[in-house]
Scaffold this motif. Structure first.
Motif, short mmCIF file in Angstrom:
data_model
loop_
_atom_site.label_atom_id
_atom_site.label_comp_id
_atom_site.label_asym_id
_atom_site.label_seq_id
_atom_site.Cartn_x
_atom_site.Cartn_y
_atom_site.Cartn_z
N LYS A 169 -10.58 -35.38 10.07
CA LYS A 169 -10.32 -35.04 8.67
C LYS A 169 -8.68 -35.54 8.29
O LYS A 169 -8.54 -36.22 7.55
CB LYS A 169 -10.50 -33.63 8.12
N ASN A 170 -7.89 -34.97 9.18
CA ASN A 170 -6.63 -35.17 9.39
C ASN A 170 -6.13 -36.72 9.39
O ASN A 170 -5.43 -37.35 8.44
CB ASN A 170 -5.61 -34.31 10.29
N ILE A 171 -6.95 -37.38 10.08
CA ILE A 171 -6.73 -39.02 10.56
C ILE A 171 -7.15 -39.63 9.06
O ILE A 171 -6.40 -40.46 8.85
CB ILE A 171 -7.55 -39.31 11.70
N ALA A 172 -8.18 -39.26 8.76
CA ALA A 172 -8.64 -39.86 7.37
C ALA A 172 -7.82 -39.89 6.14
O ALA A 172 -7.27 -40.61 5.47
CB ALA A 172 -9.99 -38.91 7.05
N ASN A 173 -7.27 -38.63 5.98
CA ASN A 173 -6.22 -38.23 5.26
C ASN A 173 -4.95 -38.84 5.25
O ASN A 173 -4.39 -39.49 4.30
CB ASN A 173 -5.85 -36.57 5.08
N ALA A 174 -4.45 -39.05 6.56
CA ALA A 174 -2.98 -39.61 6.77
C ALA A 174 -3.39 -41.07 6.61
O ALA A 174 -2.45 -41.66 5.99
CB ALA A 174 -2.73 -39.52 8.35
N GLU A 175 -4.56 -41.77 6.89
CA GLU A 175 -4.75 -43.04 6.51
C GLU A 175 -4.90 -43.37 5.16
O GLU A 175 -4.14 -44.44 4.52
CB GLU A 175 -6.08 -43.44 7.23
N LYS A 176 -5.52 -42.38 4.41
CA LYS A 176 -5.49 -42.60 2.75
C LYS A 176 -4.03 -42.57 2.30
O LYS A 176 -3.60 -43.51 1.37
CB LYS A 176 -6.19 -41.59 2.26
N ILE A 177 -3.10 -41.78 2.86
CA ILE A 177 -1.75 -41.47 2.30
C ILE A 177 -1.00 -42.97 2.47
O ILE A 177 -0.18 -43.46 1.69
CB ILE A 177 -1.01 -40.30 3.01
N LEU A 178 -1.22 -43.35 3.83
CA LEU A 178 -0.44 -44.48 4.12
C LEU A 178 -1.00 -45.65 3.37
O LEU A 178 0.16 -46.62 2.93
CB LEU A 178 -0.60 -44.72 5.65
#
Length: 203
Positions: A169-178
């Motif tokens: 979930k954190n990886i998906a959120n980070a990718e979305k932010i970037l």
């Protein structure tokens, strides 16, 4: 007094050594210096009109006048004194561009470390130095806004970049932010190119 800002001083020293090891010089160092000070400006720590080279020049000359971090109760107070210091134009000519830029980056990193002790500023700075092609002024400014808004989210994004974040979930959120960074910088960029740029942040 020293104990309060000892960590910030250590960060400055470490970043200075990392820059020397990386061998960033000339235009490459200037571009990275502008990127790093963009982070400080986005965080509201560096005055908008401040130039990284001028900041470094002032810090070097201020030290000769006894204005050093260890003489202040906080690194922030030290930087305010540096920013208001009037550099001698003749002395400035004798200080190399590399010295000025490196010192400006060191000061910005140390100030950020003091203001955001829960974020791994030293590790982030060293990682950015090793990947200056990705960490442009525009992206550093966006990262600064993120850090200012949420230290935890900034840590998650940095964890994604370095490959140390393993929560899906954190990886998906980070990718979305970037990818959001890429869209802010270039509204016309395609999703595929935005993702390509994001992936280039990971070494």
């Amino acid at each position: 007094m020293l104990s309060i800002i000892a960590a910030a001083i250590t960060v400055a020293t470490t970043i200075g050594k990392a820059l020397a090891v990386a061998g960033l010089v000339g235009e490459g160092l200037k571009v990275f210096g502008n990127a790093f000070i963009a982070l400080g400006k986005a965080l509201g720590l560096i005055k908008p009109e401040t130039n990284v080279e001028d900041l470094g020049d002032k810090a070097i000359q201020a030290a000769e006048a006894g204005i050093k971090p260890e003489n202040f109760s906080s690194y922030e107070e030290y930087v305010k004194n540096v920013e208001s210091f009037k550099a001698d134009p003749e002395k400035s000519k004798k200080i190399s561009e590399t010295e000025k830029l490196s010192k400006g980056i060191e000061v910005t990193a140390a100030l950020t470390a003091e203001k955001y002790p829960d974020f791994p500023v030293e590790a982030f700075s060293k990682y950015a130095i090793s990947n200056p092609q990705y960490f442009t002024a525009e992206r550093m400014s966006e990262f600064g806004k993120l850090l200012k808004g949420s230290v935890d989210m900034a840590k998650t994004v940095f964890g994604y970049i370095t490959g140390t974040e393993h929560n899906d979930k954190n990886i998906a959120n980070a990718e979305k932010i970037l990818k959001g960074f890429e869209k802010t910088i270039n509204p016309n960029i395609s999703d595929a190119d935005a993702l390509k740029n994001v992936l280039s942040s990971r070494k």
